[in-house]
Design a protein around this motif. Structure first.
Motif, PDB file in Angstrom:
ATOM      1  N   CYS A 168       0.856  -1.186   0.000  1.00 56.13           N
ATOM      2  CA  CYS A 168       0.000   0.000   0.000  1.00 56.13           C
ATOM      3  C   CYS A 168       0.892   1.237   0.000  1.00 56.13           C
ATOM      4  CB  CYS A 168      -0.885  -0.031   1.247  1.00 56.13           C
ATOM      5  SG  CYS A 168      -1.760   1.509   1.597  1.00 56.13           S
ATOM      6  N   ALA A 169       0.556   2.229  -0.813  1.00 55.08           N
ATOM      7  CA  ALA A 169       1.314   3.483  -0.856  1.00 55.08           C
ATOM      8  C   ALA A 169       0.328   4.637  -0.857  1.00 55.08           C
ATOM      9  CB  ALA A 169       2.197   3.539  -2.105  1.00 55.08           C
ATOM     10  N   GLN A 170       0.484   5.571   0.101  1.00 52.63           N
ATOM     11  CA  GLN A 170      -0.447   6.700   0.151  1.00 52.63           C
ATOM     12  C   GLN A 170       0.045   7.773   1.116  1.00 52.63           C
ATOM     13  OE1 GLN A 170      -3.801   4.316   1.582  1.00 52.63           O
ATOM     14  NE2 GLN A 170      -3.785   5.456   3.500  1.00 52.63           N
ATOM     15  N   PRO A 171      -0.504   8.998   0.968  1.00 53.03           N
ATOM     16  CA  PRO A 171      -0.192  10.053   1.951  1.00 53.03           C
ATOM     17  C   PRO A 171      -0.735   9.654   3.318  1.00 53.03           C
ATOM     18  CG  PRO A 171      -1.191  10.971  -0.042  1.00 53.03           C
ATOM     19  CD  PRO A 171      -1.382   9.489  -0.107  1.00 53.03           C
ATOM     20  N   MET A 172       0.032   9.925   4.359  1.00 50.89           N
ATOM     21  CA  MET A 172      -0.392   9.620   5.725  1.00 50.89           C
ATOM     22  C   MET A 172       0.153  10.697   6.663  1.00 50.89           C
ATOM     23  SD  MET A 172       0.211   5.525   6.212  1.00 50.89           S
ATOM     24  CE  MET A 172      -0.464   4.311   5.077  1.00 50.89           C
ATOM     25  N   LEU A 173      -0.406  10.723   7.853  1.00 48.00           N
ATOM     26  CA  LEU A 173       0.089  11.621   8.897  1.00 48.00           C
ATOM     27  C   LEU A 173       0.658  10.791  10.036  1.00 48.00           C
ATOM     28  CD1 LEU A 173      -2.784  14.256   9.079  1.00 48.00           C
ATOM     29  CD2 LEU A 173      -0.417  14.714   8.427  1.00 48.00           C
ATOM     30  N   PHE A 199      -3.602   7.261  11.796  1.00 40.53           N
ATOM     31  CA  PHE A 199      -2.239   7.779  11.778  1.00 40.53           C
ATOM     32  C   PHE A 199      -1.277   6.622  11.504  1.00 40.53           C
ATOM     33  CE2 PHE A 199      -4.401  10.929  14.558  1.00 40.53           C
ATOM     34  CZ  PHE A 199      -4.198  12.046  13.773  1.00 40.53           C
ATOM     35  N   VAL A 200      -0.060   6.956  11.103  1.00 43.60           N
ATOM     36  CA  VAL A 200       0.902   5.937  10.691  1.00 43.60           C
ATOM     37  C   VAL A 200       1.111   4.886  11.770  1.00 43.60           C
ATOM     38  CG1 VAL A 200       3.316   5.533  10.048  1.00 43.60           C
ATOM     39  CG2 VAL A 200       2.089   7.490   9.090  1.00 43.60           C
ATOM     40  N   ASP A 201       1.197   5.321  13.024  1.00 45.09           N
ATOM     41  CA  ASP A 201       1.510   4.363  14.087  1.00 45.09           C
ATOM     42  C   ASP A 201       0.361   3.398  14.405  1.00 45.09           C
ATOM     43  OD1 ASP A 201      -0.254   5.993  15.475  1.00 45.09           O
ATOM     44  OD2 ASP A 201       1.267   6.842  16.808  1.00 45.09           O
ATOM     45  N   GLU A 202      -0.811   3.598  13.773  1.00 43.68           N
ATOM     46  CA  GLU A 202      -1.935   2.685  13.976  1.00 43.68           C
ATOM     47  C   GLU A 202      -1.906   1.492  13.019  1.00 43.68           C
ATOM     48  OE1 GLU A 202      -5.825   4.708  14.685  1.00 43.68           O
ATOM     49  OE2 GLU A 202      -4.679   6.531  14.244  1.00 43.68           O
ATOM     50  N   TYR A 203      -1.159   1.611  11.932  1.00 49.51           N
ATOM     51  CA  TYR A 203      -1.211   0.583  10.899  1.00 49.51           C
ATOM     52  C   TYR A 203      -0.612  -0.763  11.297  1.00 49.51           C
ATOM     53  CZ  TYR A 203      -3.438   3.465   7.404  1.00 49.51           C
ATOM     54  OH  TYR A 203      -4.360   4.224   6.717  1.00 49.51           O
ATOM     55  N   PRO A 204       0.492  -0.826  12.038  1.00 50.36           N
ATOM     56  CA  PRO A 204       0.991  -2.156  12.417  1.00 50.36           C
ATOM     57  C   PRO A 204      -0.060  -2.995  13.136  1.00 50.36           C
ATOM     58  CG  PRO A 204       2.685  -0.518  12.798  1.00 50.36           C
ATOM     59  CD  PRO A 204       1.440   0.238  12.432  1.00 50.36           C
ATOM     60  N   ARG A 205      -0.809  -2.404  14.069  1.00 48.49           N
ATOM     61  CA  ARG A 205      -1.847  -3.143  14.770  1.00 48.49           C
ATOM     62  C   ARG A 205      -2.998  -3.484  13.835  1.00 48.49           C
ATOM     63  NH1 ARG A 205      -2.388  -6.853  17.858  1.00 48.49           N
ATOM     64  NH2 ARG A 205      -0.814  -5.840  19.165  1.00 48.49           N
ATOM     65  N   MET A 206      -3.402  -2.542  12.955  1.00 48.32           N
ATOM     66  CA  MET A 206      -4.478  -2.808  12.003  1.00 48.32           C
ATOM     67  C   MET A 206      -4.135  -3.985  11.099  1.00 48.32           C
ATOM     68  SD  MET A 206      -5.511   1.102  10.920  1.00 48.32           S
ATOM     69  CE  MET A 206      -6.333   0.548   9.429  1.00 48.32           C
ATOM     70  N   PHE A 207      -2.897  -4.011  10.612  1.00 46.36           N
ATOM     71  CA  PHE A 207      -2.474  -5.097   9.742  1.00 46.36           C
ATOM     72  C   PHE A 207      -2.467  -6.418  10.512  1.00 46.36           C
ATOM     73  CE2 PHE A 207      -0.457  -3.584   5.627  1.00 46.36           C
ATOM     74  CZ  PHE A 207      -1.146  -2.382   5.609  1.00 46.36           C
ATOM     75  N   ALA A 208      -1.916  -6.398  11.726  1.00 44.96           N
ATOM     76  CA  ALA A 208      -1.850  -7.621  12.529  1.00 44.96           C
ATOM     77  C   ALA A 208      -3.241  -8.159  12.816  1.00 44.96           C
ATOM     78  CB  ALA A 208      -1.103  -7.348  13.833  1.00 44.96           C
ATOM     79  N   ASP A 209      -4.175  -7.283  13.163  1.00 47.24           N
ATOM     80  CA  ASP A 209      -5.548  -7.707  13.452  1.00 47.24           C
ATOM     81  C   ASP A 209      -6.208  -8.332  12.228  1.00 47.24           C
ATOM     82  OD1 ASP A 209      -5.278  -6.819  16.038  1.00 47.24           O
ATOM     83  OD2 ASP A 209      -6.385  -4.944  15.733  1.00 47.24           O
ATOM     84  N   ALA A 210      -5.775  -7.903  11.040  1.00 50.87           N
ATOM     85  CA  ALA A 210      -6.346  -8.439   9.794  1.00 50.87           C
ATOM     86  C   ALA A 210      -5.656  -9.725   9.351  1.00 50.87           C
ATOM     87  CB  ALA A 210      -6.251  -7.387   8.691  1.00 50.87           C
ATOM     88  N   GLY A 211      -4.591 -10.112  10.036  1.00 49.99           N
ATOM     89  CA  GLY A 211      -3.877 -11.326   9.653  1.00 49.99           C
ATOM     90  C   GLY A 211      -2.717 -11.079   8.702  1.00 49.99           C
TER      91      GLY A 211
END
Length: 282
Positions: A168-173, A199-211
């Motif tokens: 995934c590639a996109q603008p983020m804060l 925010f950027v620091d939320e994505y690792p957990r979001m990805f992990a929760d999705a598998g």
């Protein structure tokens, strides 16, 4: 963030229908930011930079010939065709813009790739692809439009084969906390038909929760946003008469570019490339 705007798929599709006609001139035939190695823009065209962004994503995908890839939010098909040509893979691109769909289909046919590249009018929030039917998924500046990114990430995991990759590639804060900037973000999100963004620091957990195992997070802001916006604003300045002839449409396009510049000036603004894998042998 409160008072968030809830985008509608038809609104997003209409927005991209409107700008499709100018994509070739202003965006180098793609619907995404460019990648300028070293951040330099002198002598680099928007088309070259847009292709370089696609190439960066292709490099991160690391697919092999014969594999099957989903382009989630395919735009007018330039990245999908470039991916199929360079990596010799099969690509399915999805969009919710009728205008984009027609352009993308014509592009694949003109490239002689209609047998390996096809495009469909599909809402990514309602994908019905078979389970474990793709080796990789890419999303260039499209995940940000999803009303429920966590739902889409789970859907991506479901359609990826074991060991499959998502890029995934996109603008983020990275993080914005003061109310003045948050209020501005609410206005900006509505302009672009965007829901509230993690925010950027939320994505690792979001990805992990999705598998999905996030194994690479790169912020390439310097190589992407300032040089891209410089070329886009130059294009706006050189095409004032053409935009004026387009009336409200031309004003809207100029306004979208202005909004991008304001986002890029926010503290913590970034352009992030995320690479993640589904568990299993690749």
């Amino acid at each position: 963030m409160s008072e968030t705007f809830e985008p509608k798929p038809e609104g997003i599709g209409e927005m991209y229908d409107k700008i499709a006609a100018l994509s070739k001139d202003m965006l180098g035939d793609s619907h995404h930011f460019g990648y300028f190695r070293g951040g330099a823009h002198d002598g680099v065209t928007m088309r070259d930079a847009a292709d370089a962004m696609t190439d960066l994503v292709i490099e991160r995908l690391a697919v092999t010939p014969g594999q099957r890839v989903l382009d989630l939010g395919c735009g007018t098909g330039a990245p999908a065709v470039r991916l199929a040509e360079s990596a010799h893979v099969e690509v399915v691109g999805i969009t919710i813009s009728n205008e984009q769909l027609e352009i993308a289909q014509a592009r694949a046919e003109a490239a002689g790739l209609a047998d390996r590249v096809r495009f469909e009018l599909v809402d990514a929030m309602k994908m019905e692809f078979d389970a474990e039917s793709f080796d990789a998924v890419l999303a260039i500046e499209s995940l940000e439009h999803m009303p429920d990114q966590r739902h889409v990430l789970r859907s991506i995991t479901g359609i990826l084969r074991p060991g499959g990759r998502f890029v995934c590639a996109q603008p983020m804060l990275h993080r914005v906390n003061d109310e003045e900037h948050l209020a501005f973000l609410r206005e900006l999100y509505e302009m672009y038909n965007l829901p509230e963004q993690p925010f950027v620091d939320e994505y690792p957990r979001m990805f992990a929760d999705a598998g999905l195992q996030l194994n690479r997070l790169e912020d390439v802001y310097r190589e992407v946003m300032p040089p891209t916006l410089k070329l886009m604003t130059s294009w706006i300045g050189a095409n004032t008469e053409r935009l004026a002839e387009l009336g409200d449409y031309g004003t809207e396009v100029a306004g979208l570019v202005d909004g991008m510049e304001k986002f890029a000036d926010l503290p913590g603004a970034g352009f992030v490339v995320l690479t993640a894998d589904k568990a299993g042998a690749r």
